[in-house]
Enzyme design. Structure first.
Site, short mmCIF file in Angstrom:
data_model
loop_
_atom_site.label_atom_id
_atom_site.label_comp_id
_atom_site.label_asym_id
_atom_site.label_seq_id
_atom_site.Cartn_x
_atom_site.Cartn_y
_atom_site.Cartn_z
N VAL A 202 108.43 16.76 78.11
CA VAL A 202 108.67 15.90 79.27
C VAL A 202 110.09 16.17 79.76
CG1 VAL A 202 108.72 13.55 80.17
CG2 VAL A 202 107.20 14.11 78.26
N HIS A 203 110.22 16.59 81.03
CA HIS A 203 111.57 16.83 81.52
C HIS A 203 111.75 16.54 83.01
CE1 HIS A 203 109.78 20.57 83.03
NE2 HIS A 203 110.80 20.63 83.86
N ARG A 204 110.67 16.36 83.78
CA ARG A 204 110.83 16.20 85.22
C ARG A 204 111.50 14.87 85.55
NH1 ARG A 204 108.82 19.87 88.57
NH2 ARG A 204 107.39 21.38 87.68
N ALA A 205 112.38 14.92 86.55
CA ALA A 205 113.14 13.73 86.93
C ALA A 205 112.23 12.57 87.31
CB ALA A 205 114.09 14.06 88.08
N ASP A 277 104.75 17.91 81.59
CA ASP A 277 104.94 17.81 83.04
C ASP A 277 105.54 19.09 83.59
OD1 ASP A 277 107.56 17.60 82.16
OD2 ASP A 277 107.89 15.58 82.93
#
Length: 371
Positions: A202-205, A277
């Site tokens: 998980v990394h999307r803003a 993501d």
């Protein structure tokens, strides 16, 4: 032929590795690392493992707002182009580094070539979507990974110098899968067996910056019937701590440090399924025939959804839980992204473009006159 390749983030390192190995046999390459991923876990380890040549230029541009970061990249890339005078600027993917290179190329009258052209999620709230669109419209050559990508470009009026090449990530994953099976010890290190864990990223803003979305994702992952291995992006760790979710994540998931590429590919290849993501991980999972649960409501890799290998669930606890706990089988295993020879096609097309440009210049030159 002199090619200036611009990279700045993990997926671009992987793609550049595929192309650079062959490109340097037939041309001069100037590799520029913007510094967008600047810590050792997110940058140096990929160069080492993938045997990417040391960048001739490392611009050292780290995190900032999208506008300021892109502006600083433009200002730093232009002097490199002035100094090296490349025939082509070669760009990958959809990061701020990609857009900055396209802007400089268009302003300096240097041919711009875009690898992964034509991808669209149809969600303009994503910075990556804007980067893709603007880069494609500024490019002289568009290298499309799929037929859908070509159709997307045509819908936007881009048809000249558009080529289907297949996807360089498929080239990369074929090599990495074999190497990771031989070299990676990550399964033993973590004490897990193939097919007995779920991998998560998980990394999307849109997910990490929204406390409700991040909490919902944690709830969904915690309900997985198998242990969840979660290599935590530095930015995600910061947000977990800021939102008061850090201790909860540590207790419910197996949080580990970011991984090198070969260790990550080994986990992705042997996971029962993956929740992510990341656009790149969706596609890598498809190549490795690992079922994917995408924590977004749209994807640029629509073919993976159409054939049943990928499910879009968004940051919704119930949908994540359902996709992780129920058994579902893909409908088919097509090969829409090529045959593992995309890198070779790209280099051949670059050579042909420059040869055609030189011939055109010769034909346009005034005839020589005798004294």
């Amino acid at each position: 032929m002199r090619v200036c390749s611009i990279v700045g983030a993990r997926p671009q390192f992987i793609k550049a590795a595929v192309v650079s190995r062959t490109l340097r046999d037939v041309a001069e390459e100037v590799l520029v690392h913007t510094g967008q991923h600047y810590d050792e876990e997110m940058s140096d380890v990929f160069f080492d493992e993938l045997e990417i040549p040391e960048p001739e230029y490392n611009l050292g541009i780290e995190s900032d707002t999208h506008g300021r970061q892109t502006a600083r990249m433009v200002a730093a890339i232009e002097p490199v182009i002035e100094e090296t005078e490349p025939d082509v600027i070669l760009l990958y993917g959809d990061t701020n580094s990609t857009l900055a290179g396209a802007i400089v190329g268009s302003k300096r009258d240097v041919a711009v070539a875009h690898v992964e052209a034509g991808l669209r999620s149809n969600n303009r709230s994503m910075p990556e979507e804007i980067n893709r669109i603007l880069t494609d419209h500024a490019s002289d050559l568009c290298f499309a990974p799929s037929r859908d990508a070509i159709r997307n470009l045509a819908d936007e009026g881009i048809s000249d110098e558009v080529y289907w090449t297949g996807d360089v990530m498929y080239d990369a994953i074929l090599d990495a899968r074999e190497r990771s099976a031989d070299q990676s010890t990550i399964l033993d290190d973590l004490g897990i067996q193939p097919g007995e864990f779920v991998l998560a990223t998980v990394h999307r803003a849109s997910n990490t910056d929204d406390p409700e979305n991040l909490a919902a994702i944690l709830d969904g992952l915690a309900d997985a019937p198998l242990p969840v291995v979660f290599p935590a992006h530095p930015r995600t760790v910061n947000r977990l701590q800021e939102h008061g979710l850090w201790e909860r994540a540590r207790s419910e998931l197996e949080l580990i440090e970011p991984l090198g590429y070969l260790d990550f590919v080994r986990l992705l290849d042997t996971a029962e399924r993956v929740a992510t993501d990341s656009g790149g991980v969706q596609k890598e999972a498809f190549f490795l025939e690992t079922r994917c649960v995408t924590l977004r409501e749209e994807t640029e890799w629509v073919e993976t959804v159409d054939c049943g290998w990928n499910r879009l669930v968004g940051p919704k606890t119930a949908a994540i839980r359902e996709a992780l706990t129920t058994d579902w089988a893909p409908k088919s295993t097509p090969r829409p992204y090529g045959d593992g020879l995309a890198g070779q096609r790209i280099i051949s097309l670059l050579q042909q473009h420059l040869a055609d440009s030189e011939l055109e210049e010769q034909l346009e030159a005034p005839p020589l006159t005798s004294a």
